[in-house]
Design a protein around this motif. Sequence first.
Motif, PDB file in Angstrom:
ATOM      1  N   MET A   1      11.463  -2.643   4.177  1.00 39.19           N
ATOM      2  CA  MET A   1      10.697  -3.595   3.373  1.00 39.19           C
ATOM      3  C   MET A   1       9.315  -3.802   3.995  1.00 39.19           C
ATOM      4  O   MET A   1       9.192  -4.003   5.199  1.00 39.19           O
ATOM      5  N   SER A   2       8.277  -3.746   3.168  1.00 34.37           N
ATOM      6  CA  SER A   2       6.904  -3.860   3.668  1.00 34.37           C
ATOM      7  C   SER A   2       6.597  -5.288   4.045  1.00 34.37           C
ATOM      8  O   SER A   2       7.013  -6.232   3.365  1.00 34.37           O
ATOM      9  N   GLU A   3       5.870  -5.485   5.154  1.00 28.85           N
ATOM     10  CA  GLU A   3       5.481  -6.798   5.605  1.00 28.85           C
ATOM     11  C   GLU A   3       4.223  -7.242   4.866  1.00 28.85           C
ATOM     12  O   GLU A   3       3.460  -6.438   4.328  1.00 28.85           O
ATOM     13  N   SER A   4       4.023  -8.558   4.846  1.00 31.40           N
ATOM     14  CA  SER A   4       2.853  -9.111   4.159  1.00 31.40           C
ATOM     15  C   SER A   4       2.240 -10.210   5.001  1.00 31.40           C
ATOM     16  O   SER A   4       2.894 -10.791   5.866  1.00 31.40           O
ATOM     17  N   LYS A   5       0.977 -10.520   4.690  1.00 33.21           N
ATOM     18  CA  LYS A   5       0.248 -11.552   5.403  1.00 33.21           C
ATOM     19  C   LYS A   5      -0.504 -12.424   4.402  1.00 33.21           C
ATOM     20  O   LYS A   5      -0.807 -11.980   3.295  1.00 33.21           O
ATOM     21  N   ILE A   6      -0.831 -13.643   4.791  1.00 30.99           N
ATOM     22  CA  ILE A   6      -1.579 -14.566   3.947  1.00 30.99           C
ATOM     23  C   ILE A   6      -3.064 -14.407   4.249  1.00 30.99           C
ATOM     24  O   ILE A   6      -3.501 -14.557   5.399  1.00 30.99           O
ATOM     25  N   CYS A   7      -3.817 -14.153   3.197  1.00 30.65           N
ATOM     26  CA  CYS A   7      -5.261 -14.024   3.361  1.00 30.65           C
ATOM     27  C   CYS A   7      -5.864 -15.406   3.587  1.00 30.65           C
ATOM     28  O   CYS A   7      -5.584 -16.341   2.833  1.00 30.65           O
ATOM     29  N   GLN A   8      -6.713 -15.553   4.569  1.00 29.38           N
ATOM     30  CA  GLN A   8      -7.304 -16.843   4.909  1.00 29.38           C
ATOM     31  C   GLN A   8      -8.439 -17.238   3.971  1.00 29.38           C
ATOM     32  O   GLN A   8      -8.851 -18.395   3.954  1.00 29.38           O
ATOM     33  N   CYS A   9      -8.901 -16.303   3.178  1.00 28.58           N
ATOM     34  CA  CYS A   9      -9.991 -16.615   2.234  1.00 28.58           C
ATOM     35  C   CYS A   9      -9.453 -17.089   0.881  1.00 28.58           C
ATOM     36  O   CYS A   9      -9.872 -18.122   0.363  1.00 28.58           O
ATOM     37  N   CYS A  10      -8.536 -16.303   0.346  1.00 31.93           N
ATOM     38  CA  CYS A  10      -8.017 -16.627  -1.003  1.00 31.93           C
ATOM     39  C   CYS A  10      -6.635 -17.255  -0.970  1.00 31.93           C
ATOM     40  O   CYS A  10      -6.113 -17.668  -2.011  1.00 31.93           O
ATOM     41  N   LEU A  11      -6.023 -17.271   0.212  1.00 32.60           N
ATOM     42  CA  LEU A  11      -4.708 -17.855   0.420  1.00 32.60           C
ATOM     43  C   LEU A  11      -3.609 -17.160  -0.386  1.00 32.60           C
ATOM     44  O   LEU A  11      -2.585 -17.759  -0.711  1.00 32.60           O
ATOM     45  N   GLU A  12      -3.826 -15.918  -0.675  1.00 34.46           N
ATOM     46  CA  GLU A  12      -2.813 -15.142  -1.383  1.00 34.46           C
ATOM     47  C   GLU A  12      -2.065 -14.268  -0.393  1.00 34.46           C
ATOM     48  O   GLU A  12      -2.574 -13.903   0.670  1.00 34.46           O
ATOM     49  N   GLU A  13      -0.835 -13.909  -0.785  1.00 30.08           N
ATOM     50  CA  GLU A  13      -0.021 -13.045   0.059  1.00 30.08           C
ATOM     51  C   GLU A  13      -0.381 -11.588  -0.216  1.00 30.08           C
ATOM     52  O   GLU A  13      -0.367 -11.145  -1.363  1.00 30.08           O
ATOM     53  N   VAL A  14      -0.678 -10.852   0.859  1.00 26.77           N
ATOM     54  CA  VAL A  14      -1.158  -9.474   0.726  1.00 26.77           C
ATOM     55  C   VAL A  14      -0.330  -8.568   1.654  1.00 26.77           C
ATOM     56  O   VAL A  14       0.035  -8.970   2.771  1.00 26.77           O
ATOM     57  N   LEU A  15      -0.044  -7.357   1.183  1.00 23.88           N
ATOM     58  CA  LEU A  15       0.693  -6.411   2.020  1.00 23.88           C
ATOM     59  C   LEU A  15      -0.126  -6.086   3.282  1.00 23.88           C
ATOM     60  O   LEU A  15      -1.361  -5.973   3.229  1.00 23.88           O
ATOM     61  N   THR A  16       0.577  -5.941   4.358  1.00 19.92           N
ATOM     62  CA  THR A  16      -0.096  -5.675   5.634  1.00 19.92           C
ATOM     63  C   THR A  16      -0.919  -4.397   5.579  1.00 19.92           C
ATOM     64  O   THR A  16      -2.027  -4.324   6.146  1.00 19.92           O
ATOM     65  N   THR A  17      -0.410  -3.407   4.896  1.00 19.73           N
ATOM     66  CA  THR A  17      -1.126  -2.139   4.792  1.00 19.73           C
ATOM     67  C   THR A  17      -2.435  -2.285   4.042  1.00 19.73           C
ATOM     68  O   THR A  17      -3.360  -1.499   4.225  1.00 19.73           O
ATOM     69  N   ASN A  18      -2.560  -3.318   3.185  1.00 20.21           N
ATOM     70  CA  ASN A  18      -3.791  -3.527   2.401  1.00 20.21           C
ATOM     71  C   ASN A  18      -4.612  -4.706   2.896  1.00 20.21           C
ATOM     72  O   ASN A  18      -5.652  -5.023   2.316  1.00 20.21           O
ATOM     73  N   TYR A  19      -4.140  -5.317   3.932  1.00 24.57           N
ATOM     74  CA  TYR A  19      -4.750  -6.582   4.337  1.00 24.57           C
ATOM     75  C   TYR A  19      -6.204  -6.421   4.761  1.00 24.57           C
ATOM     76  O   TYR A  19      -7.056  -7.241   4.399  1.00 24.57           O
ATOM     77  N   LEU A  20      -6.502  -5.434   5.546  1.00 21.46           N
ATOM     78  CA  LEU A  20      -7.859  -5.252   6.062  1.00 21.46           C
ATOM     79  C   LEU A  20      -8.858  -5.081   4.923  1.00 21.46           C
ATOM     80  O   LEU A  20      -9.898  -5.750   4.878  1.00 21.46           O
ATOM     81  N   LEU A  21      -8.530  -4.226   3.997  1.00 22.87           N
ATOM     82  CA  LEU A  21      -9.435  -3.984   2.864  1.00 22.87           C
ATOM     83  C   LEU A  21      -9.568  -5.230   2.003  1.00 22.87           C
ATOM     84  O   LEU A  21     -10.668  -5.590   1.555  1.00 22.87           O
ATOM     85  N   HIS A  22      -8.483  -5.875   1.817  1.00 23.70           N
ATOM     86  CA  HIS A  22      -8.487  -7.100   0.988  1.00 23.70           C
ATOM     87  C   HIS A  22      -9.309  -8.204   1.642  1.00 23.70           C
ATOM     88  O   HIS A  22     -10.106  -8.882   0.965  1.00 23.70           O
ATOM     89  N   SER A  23      -9.143  -8.392   2.930  1.00 29.44           N
ATOM     90  CA  SER A  23      -9.859  -9.460   3.632  1.00 29.44           C
ATOM     91  C   SER A  23     -11.362  -9.211   3.652  1.00 29.44           C
ATOM     92  O   SER A  23     -12.152 -10.168   3.547  1.00 29.44           O
ATOM     93  N   LEU A  24     -11.755  -7.984   3.748  1.00 34.06           N
ATOM     94  CA  LEU A  24     -13.186  -7.650   3.706  1.00 34.06           C
ATOM     95  C   LEU A  24     -13.787  -8.031   2.355  1.00 34.06           C
ATOM     96  O   LEU A  24     -14.906  -8.558   2.287  1.00 34.06           O
ATOM     97  N   TYR A  25     -13.047  -7.760   1.293  1.00 35.36           N
ATOM     98  CA  TYR A  25     -13.540  -8.106  -0.058  1.00 35.36           C
ATOM     99  C   TYR A  25     -13.620  -9.628  -0.219  1.00 35.36           C
ATOM    100  O   TYR A  25     -14.614 -10.160  -0.737  1.00 35.36           O
ATOM    101  N   CYS A  26     -12.627 -10.328   0.259  1.00 34.30           N
ATOM    102  CA  CYS A  26     -12.580 -11.778   0.094  1.00 34.30           C
ATOM    103  C   CYS A  26     -13.712 -12.454   0.866  1.00 34.30           C
ATOM    104  O   CYS A  26     -14.317 -13.412   0.378  1.00 34.30           O
ATOM    105  N   GLU A  27     -13.992 -11.979   2.066  1.00 34.52           N
ATOM    106  CA  GLU A  27     -15.048 -12.597   2.863  1.00 34.52           C
ATOM    107  C   GLU A  27     -16.392 -12.504   2.185  1.00 34.52           C
ATOM    108  O   GLU A  27     -17.248 -13.370   2.364  1.00 34.52           O
TER     109      GLU A  27
END
Length: 215
Positions: A1-27
């Motif tokens: 099962m894939s792990e996930s993390k909470i984005c500190q910008c949008c407060l949404e749950e994001v897969l760990t594998t996509n977290y870096l790309l997602h966090s860059l967009y949110c910032e």
Amino acid sequence: MSESKICQCCLEEVLTTNYLLHSLYCERNIIKCEICDLRIDMKEKDNHMEFHKKVDCQYCQQLFEQGQLEMHKNSCLNKPEKCGFCDLIINIKEMPKHQAKCGSRTEQCQTCQKHIQKKELSFHQGICLQDQQQQSPKRNRLKRNTNDNQLKQSKDDSSVQEIKQSATTRRKPQQQIKQNLKQKVQVLKKQEDNEDEDDDDEDFQKALQMSLNQK
């Protein structure tokens, strides 16, 4: 099962594998609304702030945010509504006082013709109509019995009338016979009177002739 993390910008749950790309967009693109603390995309900021814009209520002129205005208008005390008893337009805050007076007036029930207070008319009509439907078979039977009795009485009256007419018809020949006999008796009596007068004249002539001869 894939792990996930909470984005500190949008407060949404994001897969760990996509977290870096997602966090860059949110910032770069996600901001927090200063009024409601909601995370919104910068491209949607104007539309979101329009949602927070205050407008006045058309009934009480108080200011409300666009999102709250519709909820307020449904319960605004100055909102006009139609009275259920007289169809007048009355403010909500004045409606209880108005209906207490208006509902006490009476209106005629179309089923039983009684005068009922308007506030009780709907309930009364439901019960009255039900009672009317239950009583209709009894009334129909009573009506049929009344009509049968009237028809029987009419037939009896007709029979009595026929008997009277028959008796009258039988009496007419008897009355006619009596009348004819009476007329014949009168004629015969008249003839006898005439004959008696003739006999008296003849006797007088004979007496006169004898008196002349004696002389």
